[in-house]
Scaffold this active site. Structure first.
Site, short mmCIF file in Angstrom:
data_model
loop_
_atom_site.label_atom_id
_atom_site.label_comp_id
_atom_site.label_asym_id
_atom_site.label_seq_id
_atom_site.Cartn_x
_atom_site.Cartn_y
_atom_site.Cartn_z
N CYS A 72 30.83 -29.99 -15.91
CA CYS A 72 30.03 -29.42 -14.77
C CYS A 72 29.79 -27.97 -14.96
O CYS A 72 28.82 -27.73 -15.56
CB CYS A 72 31.23 -29.60 -13.51
SG CYS A 72 30.40 -29.68 -12.06
N HIS A 160 32.95 -35.22 -13.94
CA HIS A 160 34.16 -34.92 -14.45
C HIS A 160 34.60 -36.33 -15.09
O HIS A 160 35.38 -36.92 -14.44
CB HIS A 160 35.04 -34.54 -13.18
CG HIS A 160 34.44 -33.04 -12.57
ND1 HIS A 160 35.31 -31.88 -13.09
CD2 HIS A 160 33.56 -32.82 -11.76
CE1 HIS A 160 34.56 -30.86 -12.43
NE2 HIS A 160 33.61 -31.42 -11.62
N GLU A 162 37.51 -36.30 -16.42
CA GLU A 162 39.08 -36.10 -16.45
C GLU A 162 39.70 -36.82 -15.06
O GLU A 162 40.91 -36.98 -15.04
CB GLU A 162 39.35 -34.89 -16.51
CG GLU A 162 39.24 -33.69 -15.34
CD GLU A 162 37.65 -33.17 -15.12
OE1 GLU A 162 37.44 -32.45 -14.41
OE2 GLU A 162 36.86 -33.86 -15.93
#
Length: 182
Positions: A72, A160, A162
């Protein structure tokens, strides 16, 4: 094998560290004002964060000659510092997005082809990739969802990987770790 996460003060930075730990990698999260000479790593993750005004020494970390994954804001920093172009996104906030993979041979996102569902923020986004980079993923929300310069081992994703909402996010980290080991 050690990967350092550069904390750009994003809300998910701790999850990036966890994803690396879950992949069996020694990891550490350090603040983005850490002097580059104090960083001992086989790879770096530039985390997400609130804005370009708080990127600390990220430009210097790109010169450490190790693979870098920008997530990002981290991807936007990479594009901005290497003469790409970053601008405001039309969509804005977080959304569940279907991303189309444009390059099946890409070492970071190619294995996700032909498409994957991700969680992404599009307040700002890369509008033009820097010289040497390949545009590797797109969506109907954002033209440039991912970019790679495999020759310099610099990679970026707008989304993202994660967070739990992203399908196959751990695979992105594993692909990056493979680049750090090569």
């Amino acid at each position: 094998m050690r990967v350092v996460v550069i904390d750009n003060h994003g809300q998910f930075t701790h999850l990036e560290g966890r994803a690396l730990r879950d992949a069996g990698v020694d990891q550490e999260i350090v603040d983005n004002d850490t002097p580059p000479e104090e960083i001992d790593a086989d790879g770096l993750v530039l985390s997400g964060g609130p804005d370009m005004d708080r990127i600390g020494r990220c430009a210097e970390y790109l010169e450490l000659d190790v693979p870098v994954l920008g997530i990002c804001l981290g991807m936007q920093v990479m594009a901005d510092q290497l003469d790409g172009r970053v601008g405001s996104g039309e969509y804005g906030g977080y959304a569940d997005v279907t991303v189309e993979i444009l390059d099946e041979a890409d070492p970071l996102v190619g294995s996700l082809a032909p498409e994957t569902r991700v969680w992404a923020s599009h307040a700002d986004e890369v509008k033009e990739v820097p010289d040497g980079f390949t545009h590797t993923a797109t969506s109907d929300v954002c033209g440039i969802e991912a970019m790679s310069d495999a020759d310099r081992d610099l990679y970026g994703v707008q989304w993202h990987p994660e967070v739990a909402h992203t399908e196959r996010g751990q695979e992105v980290f594993e692909n990056f770790i493979a680049r750090c080991r090569s």
